[in-house]
Enzyme design. Structure first.
Site, mmCIF file in Angstrom:
data_model
loop_
_atom_site.group_PDB
_atom_site.id
_atom_site.type_symbol
_atom_site.label_atom_id
_atom_site.label_comp_id
_atom_site.label_asym_id
_atom_site.label_seq_id
_atom_site.Cartn_x
_atom_site.Cartn_y
_atom_site.Cartn_z
ATOM 1 N N SER A 144 0.846 -1.190 0.000
ATOM 2 C CA SER A 144 0.000 0.000 0.000
ATOM 3 C C SER A 144 0.877 1.235 0.000
ATOM 4 C CB SER A 144 -0.882 0.000 1.261
ATOM 5 O OG SER A 144 -1.513 1.251 1.458
ATOM 6 N N TYR A 157 -2.298 -0.531 10.549
ATOM 7 C CA TYR A 157 -2.311 -0.899 9.133
ATOM 8 C C TYR A 157 -1.016 -0.460 8.452
ATOM 9 C CZ TYR A 157 -3.895 -1.201 4.273
ATOM 10 O OH TYR A 157 -4.016 -1.515 2.942
#
Length: 252
Positions: A144, A157
């Protein structure tokens, strides 16, 4: 004599895609099979995987479903023994539970680390063992943009995605001598089931689109070309790298 562009075709190669029942994983399976690879799609939901395989086969593609918990190392190793070896392995498994760090529950912390990080280690370990004997291969981790930056309410995350970046860089050095490459794909926010609740939250879509140069949310189709590129000969000199599909998020 003019040089010849390496092929983007993947005919004759076997690809294992973890998290292939939906979202980016599903798009990866579709892209790889369209490029000629035989795909083995893995996720927990057998019914969803069977539907994916039915669609792929109806289009003349080769697909096999593997119902699998990719945090279970024994199950993953058994799947690689039964269906492998694979020249291409894609890990597209992840969850996010956005909340300020001070409010993160222990259960959510453990779940995110297990799903996002443990499963990646388990799958890449099996892939590295399998590809070592083949003396070739490409491992692709769906990371990501948050593996390169930080963001409020995404502390855990972001930490898990930073872990994937470190995994890819270090493993690339371990398996490079066996002609195995390891890279990450780092998307911005993509329209998927995972991001749907976030994108529907008041003000969030505007917040996200204001922070990338293209001013919009991405689609799964915009990930597919990158997967095919990293899987095949066109990226033969690329390893230990991050392919940023972040619409410019990390460019400032």
């Amino acid at each position: 004599m003019l040089p010849v562009t390496p092929t983007f075709r993947l005919d004759g190669r076997k690809a294992f895609i973890a998290g292939a029942s939906r979202g980016i994983g599903l798009a990866a399976a579709a892209a790889l099979s369209e490029a000629g690879a035989e795909v083995f799609v893995a996720a927990r939901s057998k019914s969803e995987l069977d539907s994916v395989c039915d669609e792929l086969r109806a289009d003349g593609r080769r697909a096999t479903s593997i119902a699998l918990d990719v945090t279970d190392s024994r199950a993953v190793d058994a799947a690689f023994d039964e269906f492998g070896p694979f020249e291409i392995v894609v890990h597209s498994v992840g969850i996010n539970r956005p909340v300020d760090l001070v409010d993160v529950l222990d259960g959510d912390l453990d779940t995110m680390i297990s799903v996002n990080v443990r499963s990646a280690f388990v799958v890449t370990r099996a892939a590295a063992r399998s590809m070592r004997d083949l003396d070739k291969g490409s491992i692709i981790l769906v990371s990501s943009q948050m593996g390169h930056v930080g963001s409020p309410r995404r502390t855990v995350y972001s930490a898990t995605k930073h872990a994937l970046e470190g995994l890819a860089k270090s493993l690339a050095w371990e398996v490079g001598a066996n002609n195995v490459r390891v890279n990450t794909i780092c998307p911005t926010f993509i329209e998927t089931e995972l991001t749907k609740p976030m994108l529907q939250a008041v003000g969030f879509r505007e917040w996200a689109t204001q922070r990338n140069a293209l001013g919009r949310i991405g689609t799964v189709e915009e990930i597919m070309g990158a997967v095919v590129f990293l899987a095949g000969d066109a990226s033969s000199l690329m390893t230990g790298s991050s392919l940023m599909l972040d619409a410019g998020w990390t460019a400032q």
